[in-house]
Design an enzyme around this catalytic site. Structure first.
Site, short mmCIF file in Angstrom:
data_model
loop_
_atom_site.label_atom_id
_atom_site.label_comp_id
_atom_site.label_asym_id
_atom_site.label_seq_id
_atom_site.Cartn_x
_atom_site.Cartn_y
_atom_site.Cartn_z
N GLY A 202 2.80 -1.10 4.35
CA GLY A 202 2.97 0.43 3.95
C GLY A 202 4.19 0.53 3.59
O GLY A 202 4.58 0.50 2.71
N GLY A 203 4.84 1.33 4.76
CA GLY A 203 5.93 1.94 4.64
C GLY A 203 7.07 1.08 4.05
O GLY A 203 7.95 1.73 3.29
N GLY B 122 2.32 2.37 10.86
CA GLY B 122 3.07 3.63 10.55
C GLY B 122 3.92 3.90 11.79
O GLY B 122 4.55 5.05 11.89
N GLU C 239 -5.55 -4.65 10.47
CA GLU C 239 -4.53 -3.74 10.71
C GLU C 239 -4.87 -2.86 12.01
O GLU C 239 -5.69 -2.10 11.81
CB GLU C 239 -4.46 -2.69 9.59
CG GLU C 239 -4.21 -3.61 8.05
CD GLU C 239 -3.84 -2.34 7.34
OE1 GLU C 239 -2.65 -2.61 6.78
OE2 GLU C 239 -4.32 -1.51 6.90
N ASN D 11 0.69 -1.06 -0.02
CA ASN D 11 0.00 0.15 0.09
C ASN D 11 1.11 1.31 -0.12
O ASN D 11 1.46 1.51 1.09
CB ASN D 11 -0.71 0.04 1.23
CG ASN D 11 -1.75 1.34 1.46
OD1 ASN D 11 -1.63 2.01 0.46
ND2 ASN D 11 -2.38 1.42 2.51
N TRP D 12 1.14 1.67 -1.06
CA TRP D 12 1.89 2.91 -1.47
C TRP D 12 1.51 4.05 -0.75
O TRP D 12 2.22 5.15 -0.27
CB TRP D 12 2.31 3.19 -2.80
CG TRP D 12 3.14 2.26 -3.36
CD1 TRP D 12 3.53 1.04 -3.17
CD2 TRP D 12 3.74 2.40 -4.80
NE1 TRP D 12 4.29 0.32 -3.91
CE2 TRP D 12 4.54 1.12 -5.06
CE3 TRP D 12 4.09 3.38 -5.74
CZ2 TRP D 12 5.35 1.01 -6.12
CZ3 TRP D 12 4.74 3.17 -6.90
CH2 TRP D 12 5.36 2.02 -6.91
N LYS D 13 -0.02 4.22 -0.49
CA LYS D 13 -0.26 5.52 0.08
C LYS D 13 -0.29 6.52 -1.00
O LYS D 13 -0.05 6.52 -2.01
CB LYS D 13 0.02 5.64 1.64
CG LYS D 13 -0.18 4.47 2.52
CD LYS D 13 0.05 4.89 3.66
CE LYS D 13 -0.24 3.46 4.71
NZ LYS D 13 -0.10 3.72 5.98
N GLU E 226 -7.02 4.91 7.61
CA GLU E 226 -6.80 6.59 7.09
C GLU E 226 -7.86 6.87 6.65
O GLU E 226 -8.43 8.36 6.60
CB GLU E 226 -5.53 6.54 6.37
CG GLU E 226 -4.21 6.40 7.26
CD GLU E 226 -3.19 5.80 6.57
OE1 GLU E 226 -3.05 5.65 5.24
OE2 GLU E 226 -2.17 5.30 7.06
N SER F 83 3.11 -2.05 10.53
CA SER F 83 4.75 -2.00 10.64
C SER F 83 5.10 -3.45 10.44
O SER F 83 6.15 -4.06 11.25
CB SER F 83 4.85 -1.60 12.35
OG SER F 83 4.56 -0.15 12.59
N HIS G 267 -9.40 1.14 4.58
CA HIS G 267 -8.45 1.53 5.57
C HIS G 267 -8.43 2.67 6.58
O HIS G 267 -9.28 3.50 6.41
CB HIS G 267 -7.15 2.19 4.53
CG HIS G 267 -5.75 2.22 4.97
ND1 HIS G 267 -5.38 3.04 5.97
CD2 HIS G 267 -4.84 1.35 5.15
CE1 HIS G 267 -4.23 2.94 6.35
NE2 HIS G 267 -3.76 1.73 5.95
P1 PGA Z 1 2.51 0.40 7.73
O1 PGA Z 1 1.11 0.64 7.05
O2 PGA Z 1 3.15 -0.91 7.24
O3 PGA Z 1 3.44 1.49 7.24
O4 PGA Z 1 2.34 0.32 9.09
C1 PGA Z 1 0.37 -0.47 6.68
C2 PGA Z 1 -0.93 -0.14 6.17
O5 PGA Z 1 -1.29 1.19 6.51
O6 PGA Z 1 -1.35 -0.71 5.50
#
Ligand code: PGA
Length: 252
Positions: A236-237, A175, A169, A9-11, A99, A215, A97
Site C-alpha cells: 500500500g503506502g 497502514g 493481509e 495498491n495505490w488505493k 477496506e 506495512s 480488500h
Molecule cells: P500498507 O497497505 O502497505 O499501506 O499497509 C497494504 C494494503 O492495504 O494492501
C-alpha cells in the site's frame, strides 16, 4: 513453479498528473533493474487504468484494478465491470480488500460473485484475506482466514483456482506501520497452502502465489519474501514511493 509478485495498491491516491508521473518513474526504473522472475503489478484508481495500460504496453509491469462490480453491464450507477477492464488489457484485480469489507460491507458471498465475474473474463483476482486484531488476540485468526478462503474461493474448479492469487493481509498491519513478523506471515501462508492442498491437491497448493500485505516496506520485504511460503507482497503506502517500491520489487 508459482509466480513471485509485487503488487502496488495505490488505493484512492494521486491526481491524474501525479499518477502519470509516478507510473512513468516506476516504468523507467524497471528498465534498469533485475526482477529475476518476479512480476510487478500496479493497481491505480480506476480512472487511471487506461493510461497505466498504455504505459505498461511498452514496459515491464502489469496493471490491476482495485475493484469491480460482478456484472458485465447494467443499471449499477457508478460501478465498473470486468468486461470494461478486459478491453483495457487489465490483467489483475484486487478483491476483498479489508477496506472494502469494512467500509462497503462486502461479504464472503458477494466476493465469490466478484471472483467468478473476473475469471469469466480471464482477469486474475488478487483475493485478500486476513483477521482483525481482536480475532488474532482471541486466537481465531486461522478460522477467520479459512472461512474467507472457503466461502469466496473453494467453489472454484481446480483449473479456475489456479488463476487466483491470494494476499494474506492481517488487518492490524495495514497502514499501521506494524508488520506481521516473518514467523507470523510464514505460519499463516503455510496454513493457507495447506487448506488448498486439502481442497484441491498438493501441486495446486504449490502453484498458488500467496502474497503478504500490511506495512511491507523497503526494510522488511527481504526477510518476509525469504520465507518459504511468502511469494511476494501487496504493497500500500510504500507503493507510492518509487524508490522504495523498486527496492521491495527487487527483494527476492
Ligand atoms: P500498507 O497497505 O502497505 O499501506 O499497509 C497494504 C494494503 O492495504 O494492501
Amino acid at each position: 513453479m508459482r509466480k513471485q509478485i509485487v503488487a502496488g495498491n495505490w488505493k484512492m491516491n494521486k491526481t491524474f498528473s501525479e499518477a502519470e508521473t509516478l507510473i512513468t518513474e516506476i516504468a523507467d526504473a524497471l528498465d534498469d533493474v533485475d526482477l529475476k522472475d518476479a512480476e510487478v503489478i500496479l493497481c491505480p484508481p480506476a480512472i487511471y487504468l487506461e493510461m497505466a495500460t498504455d504505459v505498461a504496453f511498452e514496459s515491464n509491469f502489469k496493471v490491476g484494478a482495485q475493484n469491480i462490480y460482478p456484472e458485465d453491464s447494467g443499471a449499477f450507477t457508478g460501478e465498473i465491470s470486468p468486461l470494461m477492464l478486459k478491453e483495457l488489457n487489465v490483467t489483475y484485480c484486487i478483491i476483498g480488500h479489508s477496506e472494502r469489507r469494512k467500509y462497503f460491507h462486502e461479504t464472503n458471498e458477494f466476493l465469490q460473485r466478484k471472483v467468478d465475474a473476473l475469471l469469466k473474463h480471464h482477469i486474475r483476482p488478487i483475493f485478500c484475506c486476513g483477521e482483525v486484531l481482536p480475532e488474532r488476540e482471541a486466537n481465531q485468526h486461522f478460522e477467520v482466514v479459512k472461512k474467507q478462503v472457503q466461502e469466496s474461493l473453494f467453489h472454484l474448479s481446480m483449473e479456475s483456482f489456479l488463476d487466483v492469487v491470494i494476499a494474506y493481509e492481517p488487518v492490524w498491519a495495514i497502514g499501521t506501520g506494524v508488520t506481521a513478523t516473518k514467523e507470523q506471515a510464514q505460519e499463516m501462508h503455510a496454513y493457507i497452502r495447506g487448506l488448498i492442498a486439502e481442497k484441491y491437491d498438493g501441486s495446486t497448493a504449490v502453484e498458488t502465489t500467496i502474497l503478504y500485505g500490511g506495512s511491507c516496506n523497503g526494510k522488511n520485504a527481504r526477510e518476509l519474501f525469504a520465507q518459504p511460503d511468502v511469494d511476494g507482497g501487496l504493497i500500500g503506502g510504500a507503493s507510492l514511493k518509487p524508490d522504495e517500491f523498486l527496492q521491495i520489487a527487487t527483494s527476492f
